[in-house]
Design a protein around this motif. Sequence first.
Motif, PDB file in Angstrom:
ATOM      1  N   VAL A  50      -4.590   7.769  33.650  1.00 27.20           N
ATOM      2  CA  VAL A  50      -5.540   8.846  33.901  1.00 27.20           C
ATOM      3  C   VAL A  50      -5.180  10.013  32.986  1.00 27.20           C
ATOM      4  CG1 VAL A  50      -5.863   8.142  36.303  1.00 27.20           C
ATOM      5  CG2 VAL A  50      -4.174   9.914  35.757  1.00 27.20           C
ATOM      6  N   ASN A  51      -6.146  10.906  32.806  1.00 27.47           N
ATOM      7  CA  ASN A  51      -5.916  12.078  31.969  1.00 27.47           C
ATOM      8  C   ASN A  51      -5.864  13.373  32.766  1.00 27.47           C
ATOM      9  OD1 ASN A  51      -5.913  10.725  29.398  1.00 27.47           O
ATOM     10  ND2 ASN A  51      -8.125  10.468  29.642  1.00 27.47           N
ATOM     11  N   SER A  52      -6.256  13.314  34.030  1.00 24.05           N
ATOM     12  CA  SER A  52      -6.341  14.537  34.816  1.00 24.05           C
ATOM     13  C   SER A  52      -6.169  14.231  36.293  1.00 24.05           C
ATOM     14  CB  SER A  52      -7.692  15.223  34.592  1.00 24.05           C
ATOM     15  OG  SER A  52      -8.735  14.383  35.094  1.00 24.05           O
ATOM     16  N   LYS A  53      -5.993  15.294  37.076  1.00 18.78           N
ATOM     17  CA  LYS A  53      -5.902  15.142  38.525  1.00 18.78           C
ATOM     18  C   LYS A  53      -7.205  14.581  39.085  1.00 18.78           C
ATOM     19  CE  LYS A  53      -3.963  18.495  40.690  1.00 18.78           C
ATOM     20  NZ  LYS A  53      -3.705  19.818  41.337  1.00 18.78           N
ATOM     21  N   LYS A  54      -8.347  15.009  38.533  1.00 16.09           N
ATOM     22  CA  LYS A  54      -9.634  14.507  38.999  1.00 16.09           C
ATOM     23  C   LYS A  54      -9.738  13.005  38.812  1.00 16.09           C
ATOM     24  CE  LYS A  54     -14.619  15.162  38.387  1.00 16.09           C
ATOM     25  NZ  LYS A  54     -15.675  15.931  37.654  1.00 16.09           N
ATOM     26  N   GLU A  55      -9.317  12.509  37.655  1.00 22.90           N
ATOM     27  CA  GLU A  55      -9.351  11.063  37.406  1.00 22.90           C
ATOM     28  C   GLU A  55      -8.394  10.327  38.336  1.00 22.90           C
ATOM     29  OE1 GLU A  55      -8.764  10.048  33.353  1.00 22.90           O
ATOM     30  OE2 GLU A  55     -10.457  11.241  32.617  1.00 22.90           O
ATOM     31  N   VAL A  72      -2.730   4.236  48.903  1.00 23.66           N
ATOM     32  CA  VAL A  72      -2.398   5.661  48.991  1.00 23.66           C
ATOM     33  C   VAL A  72      -3.580   6.487  48.506  1.00 23.66           C
ATOM     34  CG1 VAL A  72       0.082   5.319  48.764  1.00 23.66           C
ATOM     35  CG2 VAL A  72      -1.314   5.562  46.704  1.00 23.66           C
ATOM     36  N   SER A  73      -3.651   7.733  48.991  1.00 29.81           N
ATOM     37  CA  SER A  73      -4.778   8.597  48.623  1.00 29.81           C
ATOM     38  C   SER A  73      -4.329   9.958  48.097  1.00 29.81           C
ATOM     39  CB  SER A  73      -5.689   8.811  49.841  1.00 29.81           C
ATOM     40  OG  SER A  73      -4.969   9.389  50.918  1.00 29.81           O
ATOM     41  N   ASP A  74      -3.036  10.241  48.170  1.00 30.61           N
ATOM     42  CA  ASP A  74      -2.515  11.553  47.787  1.00 30.61           C
ATOM     43  C   ASP A  74      -1.850  11.462  46.419  1.00 30.61           C
ATOM     44  OD1 ASP A  74      -1.440  14.065  47.566  1.00 30.61           O
ATOM     45  OD2 ASP A  74      -0.092  13.898  49.288  1.00 30.61           O
ATOM     46  N   GLU A  75      -2.404  12.165  45.438  1.00 29.60           N
ATOM     47  CA  GLU A  75      -1.839  12.115  44.086  1.00 29.60           C
ATOM     48  C   GLU A  75      -0.494  12.832  44.005  1.00 29.60           C
ATOM     49  OE1 GLU A  75      -3.965  16.025  44.194  1.00 29.60           O
ATOM     50  OE2 GLU A  75      -4.389  13.984  44.912  1.00 29.60           O
ATOM     51  N   ARG A  76      -0.127  13.580  45.033  1.00 30.92           N
ATOM     52  CA  ARG A  76       1.162  14.272  45.044  1.00 30.92           C
ATOM     53  C   ARG A  76       2.237  13.495  45.817  1.00 30.92           C
ATOM     54  NH1 ARG A  76       0.559  19.088  47.994  1.00 30.92           N
ATOM     55  NH2 ARG A  76       2.514  19.849  47.087  1.00 30.92           N
ATOM     56  N   LEU A  77       1.902  12.302  46.279  1.00 28.52           N
ATOM     57  CA  LEU A  77       2.870  11.486  47.016  1.00 28.52           C
ATOM     58  C   LEU A  77       4.138  11.299  46.199  1.00 28.52           C
ATOM     59  CD1 LEU A  77       3.413   9.516  49.486  1.00 28.52           C
ATOM     60  CD2 LEU A  77       2.648   7.699  47.939  1.00 28.52           C
ATOM     61  N   PRO A  78       5.323  11.590  46.770  1.00 30.97           N
ATOM     62  CA  PRO A  78       6.564  11.416  46.010  1.00 30.97           C
ATOM     63  C   PRO A  78       6.879   9.939  45.775  1.00 30.97           C
ATOM     64  CG  PRO A  78       6.881  12.895  47.897  1.00 30.97           C
ATOM     65  CD  PRO A  78       5.580  12.206  48.093  1.00 30.97           C
ATOM     66  N   ILE A  79       7.140   9.592  44.531  1.00 29.00           N
ATOM     67  CA  ILE A  79       7.533   8.240  44.145  1.00 29.00           C
ATOM     68  C   ILE A  79       8.994   8.310  43.722  1.00 29.00           C
ATOM     69  CG2 ILE A  79       7.096   6.311  42.575  1.00 29.00           C
ATOM     70  CD1 ILE A  79       4.818   6.913  44.531  1.00 29.00           C
ATOM     71  N   GLY A  80       9.800   7.339  44.172  1.00 26.03           N
ATOM     72  CA  GLY A  80      11.217   7.415  43.846  1.00 26.03           C
ATOM     73  C   GLY A  80      11.865   6.058  43.686  1.00 26.03           C
ATOM     74  N   MET A  81      13.167   6.081  43.620  1.00 23.04           N
ATOM     75  CA  MET A  81      13.992   4.923  43.314  1.00 23.04           C
ATOM     76  C   MET A  81      13.657   3.712  44.180  1.00 23.04           C
ATOM     77  SD  MET A  81      18.148   4.921  43.262  1.00 23.04           S
ATOM     78  CE  MET A  81      18.311   5.159  45.034  1.00 23.04           C
ATOM     79  N   PHE A  82      13.366   2.592  43.501  1.00 26.93           N
ATOM     80  CA  PHE A  82      13.098   1.274  44.073  1.00 26.93           C
ATOM     81  C   PHE A  82      11.719   1.128  44.706  1.00 26.93           C
ATOM     82  CE2 PHE A  82      17.882   1.545  44.672  1.00 26.93           C
ATOM     83  CZ  PHE A  82      18.139   1.011  43.433  1.00 26.93           C
ATOM     84  N   ASP A  83      10.886   2.163  44.657  1.00 25.79           N
ATOM     85  CA  ASP A  83       9.515   1.997  45.138  1.00 25.79           C
ATOM     86  C   ASP A  83       8.803   0.935  44.309  1.00 25.79           C
ATOM     87  OD1 ASP A  83       9.558   3.789  47.217  1.00 25.79           O
ATOM     88  OD2 ASP A  83       8.671   5.441  46.089  1.00 25.79           O
ATOM     89  N   ILE A  84       7.806   0.299  44.932  1.00 30.33           N
ATOM     90  CA  ILE A  84       7.003  -0.732  44.277  1.00 30.33           C
ATOM     91  C   ILE A  84       5.582  -0.212  44.111  1.00 30.33           C
ATOM     92  CG2 ILE A  84       6.099  -3.074  44.424  1.00 30.33           C
ATOM     93  CD1 ILE A  84       9.113  -3.019  44.093  1.00 30.33           C
ATOM     94  N   LEU A  85       5.096  -0.199  42.873  1.00 34.20           N
ATOM     95  CA  LEU A  85       3.724   0.206  42.580  1.00 34.20           C
ATOM     96  C   LEU A  85       2.920  -1.026  42.189  1.00 34.20           C
ATOM     97  CD1 LEU A  85       5.287   2.941  42.297  1.00 34.20           C
ATOM     98  CD2 LEU A  85       3.628   3.562  40.553  1.00 34.20           C
ATOM     99  N   ALA A  86       1.764  -1.165  42.819  1.00 34.15           N
ATOM    100  CA  ALA A  86       0.884  -2.302  42.519  1.00 34.15           C
ATOM    101  C   ALA A  86      -0.497  -1.785  42.146  1.00 34.15           C
ATOM    102  CB  ALA A  86       0.789  -3.234  43.732  1.00 34.15           C
ATOM    103  N   PHE A  87      -1.050  -2.327  41.047  1.00 37.87           N
ATOM    104  CA  PHE A  87      -2.403  -1.996  40.593  1.00 37.87           C
ATOM    105  C   PHE A  87      -3.211  -3.282  40.683  1.00 37.87           C
ATOM    106  CE2 PHE A  87       0.576   0.911  38.704  1.00 37.87           C
ATOM    107  CZ  PHE A  87      -0.029   2.151  38.854  1.00 37.87           C
ATOM    108  N   ARG A  88      -3.963  -3.400  41.783  1.00 40.08           N
ATOM    109  CA  ARG A  88      -4.613  -4.684  42.080  1.00 40.08           C
ATOM    110  C   ARG A  88      -5.636  -5.089  41.030  1.00 40.08           C
ATOM    111  NH1 ARG A  88      -5.395  -4.325  48.640  1.00 40.08           N
ATOM    112  NH2 ARG A  88      -6.652  -2.501  48.096  1.00 40.08           N
TER     113      ARG A  88
END
Length: 236
Positions: A50-55, A72-88
Amino acid sequence: MTKHQKRLAVPKSWPVERKEETYTTKAGAGPHGEDGVPLLIVLRDVLGYVNSKKEARYALDQDSILVNGKTVSDERLPIGMFDILAFREREEYYRVFPDEGGRLSLTPIDADAAGSKLGKIAGKTQVAGGDTQLTLHDGQTLLVDDDADYNTNDSIVVSNDGEEVVAHFTYEEGALVTAVRGAHAGQIGTIDEIQVTPGSAANNVLIEAEDGDDRFETVEEYVVVIDENFTDGDGE
């Protein structure tokens, strides 16, 4: 309260350039404490999706981005060590892992590995009913049988579906570990010796580096037990 964070003051673990601009996004409430990186930074500055918060907000509204198995729906959600991100939609999966220098980076993994998350046991207490409650490094808690042989500084792999423990790695001499903070962050090796320090001082850990040509020393707090497949992207 401001939702902006001065770049020069962000934690060293954040994967941002501190001198490019004055401000960046401030992490919201959630796991990982002050080291948690806002999801927006991961999507915009690390992956370039993405290029912006809106995107970012639009992408999150599609329910196609998961963190530890949950949309998730919050773009400010803290992401940290060992978290798993999935882009379906992209069929892409990443594990958050500290690189050398301690900055958080993304390690590509396969879909099977994305179904569970590694956690370091930070606390262990007895609760009403005879069960044992484990507290992990990111604040997650889960109940296990009271006769389960889990100890502080061990690592466990927890299923994203039902918080089931699917693997257990014991903190002991001979264990494969990674340093996640300090001067040796991102280095992997085998515990050669655990030096127990009397009193309240931190225990030291001597580690034989993965290439076998060097040893390094760090404090127990910075060490996390992993398994031999953990950094290969093939699963825990």
